[in-house]
Design an enzyme around this catalytic site. Structure first.
Site, short mmCIF file in Angstrom:
data_model
loop_
_atom_site.label_atom_id
_atom_site.label_comp_id
_atom_site.label_asym_id
_atom_site.label_seq_id
_atom_site.Cartn_x
_atom_site.Cartn_y
_atom_site.Cartn_z
N HIS A 170 2.04 2.77 -2.07
CA HIS A 170 0.88 1.87 -2.01
C HIS A 170 -0.43 2.67 -1.94
O HIS A 170 -1.15 2.63 -0.93
CB HIS A 170 1.06 1.01 -0.75
CG HIS A 170 0.22 -0.23 -0.71
ND1 HIS A 170 -1.15 -0.22 -0.61
CD2 HIS A 170 0.57 -1.55 -0.72
CE1 HIS A 170 -1.60 -1.47 -0.56
NE2 HIS A 170 -0.58 -2.28 -0.63
N GLU A 269 -0.48 0.87 -7.26
CA GLU A 269 0.77 1.17 -6.55
C GLU A 269 1.93 1.36 -7.52
O GLU A 269 2.30 0.44 -8.25
CB GLU A 269 1.06 0.02 -5.58
CG GLU A 269 -0.13 -0.24 -4.64
CD GLU A 269 -0.17 -1.64 -4.09
OE1 GLU A 269 0.91 -2.21 -3.85
OE2 GLU A 269 -1.28 -2.18 -3.91
O1 TA6 Z 1 -0.30 -4.48 -2.60
C1 TA6 Z 1 -1.07 -5.61 -2.41
C2 TA6 Z 1 -0.67 -6.27 -1.09
O2 TA6 Z 1 0.60 -6.85 -1.19
C3 TA6 Z 1 -1.76 -7.30 -0.75
O3 TA6 Z 1 -1.32 -8.63 -0.95
C4 TA6 Z 1 -2.11 -6.97 0.71
O4 TA6 Z 1 -1.30 -7.69 1.59
C5 TA6 Z 1 -1.86 -5.46 0.71
O5 TA6 Z 1 -0.65 -5.32 -0.01
C6 TA6 Z 1 -1.89 -4.79 2.07
O6 TA6 Z 1 -0.79 -5.16 2.83
P1 TA6 Z 1 -0.70 -4.56 4.34
O7 TA6 Z 1 0.55 -5.15 4.92
O8 TA6 Z 1 -0.63 -3.05 4.24
O9 TA6 Z 1 -1.99 -5.00 5.03
#
Ligand code: TA6
Length: 296
Positions: A170, A269
């Site tokens: 991520h 990601e």
């Molecule tokens: O990758 C995008 C996502 O799924 C968004 O919807 C947002 O929730 C982000 O990840 C961050 O998630 P987190 O649990 O690290 O705050």
């Protein structure tokens, strides 16, 4: 672990709030990796500067990923209920993005040279993980840090049953101005819009940012991320990826995230999600590989 670090030329352990982190001071770069989640949180190249964004409000606390760097989402992505049924496998609703980023990993190896540092960390099943996810596994993360960042995340199915996994590296990228940032490499591809009822849509040309973006792209996209100050290249061996910027409203409700943080970051990601999830037979392994370079 500490004997390895005692012999190291570039690495030291540091306690940052609740987390134990490895700090690397190498002639080419400096970096920080938290043992929790094997999370690369900072990487600053001596010539190119920061290749990763770390929130100025980031919390280093147990049981939650640090806001920024490269959190590892595994063995599901986002909300469990949004994963393929094989990945959900009747599990009760749980935290988003799986549990691997919330546990301390073991530092297995440090390999140093004038070119860079290669770290190997691993997470295996134990009574705590088995309570969450009833599979015997070993997850190995190899980080090659030098002029680039290369990550190989290998999932090993040590159980006698099939294993279905969704995952993502991520990655948070820095930008001086999101309004003047574009992402190339997804053109003419298809994506699932998580903000519009998960509808399948067609991407035409580059990706710009004028509102919240939360999209899962299908295909093996090789991205160029063009910011006003730097150009990044991101390649990987999988056939799905996620592009995200929380924009104004969501920024206000994210943990460890300043209300105007959306102006200076974007996430691209490298993933195995939706139809691109992994299916591992007993004894089988698979590796997600990504490489992040600053090209100007
Ligand atoms: O990758 C995008 C996502 O799924 C968004 O919807 C947002 O929730 C982000 O990840 C961050 O998630 P987190 O649990 O690290 O705050």
């Amino acid at each position: 672990m500490s004997a390895m670090i005692k012999r190291s030329a570039f690495c030291t352990f540091k306690q940052v709030a609740e987390l134990t982190c490895l700090h690397i001071e190498h002639p080419k770069f400096c970096a920080e990796i938290c043992l929790q989640g094997a999370q690369l949180t900072q990487f600053k190249h001596k010539q190119h500067g920061d290749l990763l964004w770390l929130s100025p409000d980031a919390n280093y606390q147990r049981g939650a990923s640090v806001r920024g760097g490269i959190p590892i989402c595994w063995p599901w992505f986002g909300a469990l209920a949004r994963n393929p049924s094989a990945v959900q496998a009747g599990l009760p609703s749980q935290q988003a993005h799986g549990f691997a980023r919330e546990f301390d990993w073991t530092l297995d190896d440090v390999n140093e040279s004038a070119h860079g540092v290669r770290l190997t960390l691993s997470l295996g099943h134990d009574e705590n993980t088995l309570k969450i996810w009833p599979h015997e596994f070993k997850l190995v993360c190899q980080l090659e840090l030098g002029d680039d960042i290369t990550i190989a995340l290998t999932s090993h199915n040590l159980s006698d049953t099939n294993m279905a996994i969704a995952q993502a590296l991520h990655t948070y990228f820095p930008t001086p101005n999101i309004h003047e940032t574009r992402v190339l490499g997804a053109g003419n591809g298809q994506y699932v819009d998580a903000l519009d009822d998960w509808q399948l849509k067609k991407q035409l040309a580059g990706i710009g940012f004028k509102q919240e973006v939360d999209r899962i792209y299908l295909g093996n996209n090789q991205y160029q991320i063009l910011t006003p100050s730097k150009q990044f290249s991101l390649t990987c061996n999988s056939h799905s990826s996620v592009v995200w910027n929380p924009w104004i409203k969501k920024s206000k409700r994210l943990s460890g995230f300043p209300s105007d943080g959306y102006k200076n970051m974007l996430c691209i990601e490298s993933a195995n999600v939706l139809s691109d999830y992994l299916q591992l037979a007993p004894g089988e392994s698979q590796t997600l590989r990504m490489q992040l370079s600053c090209v100007s």
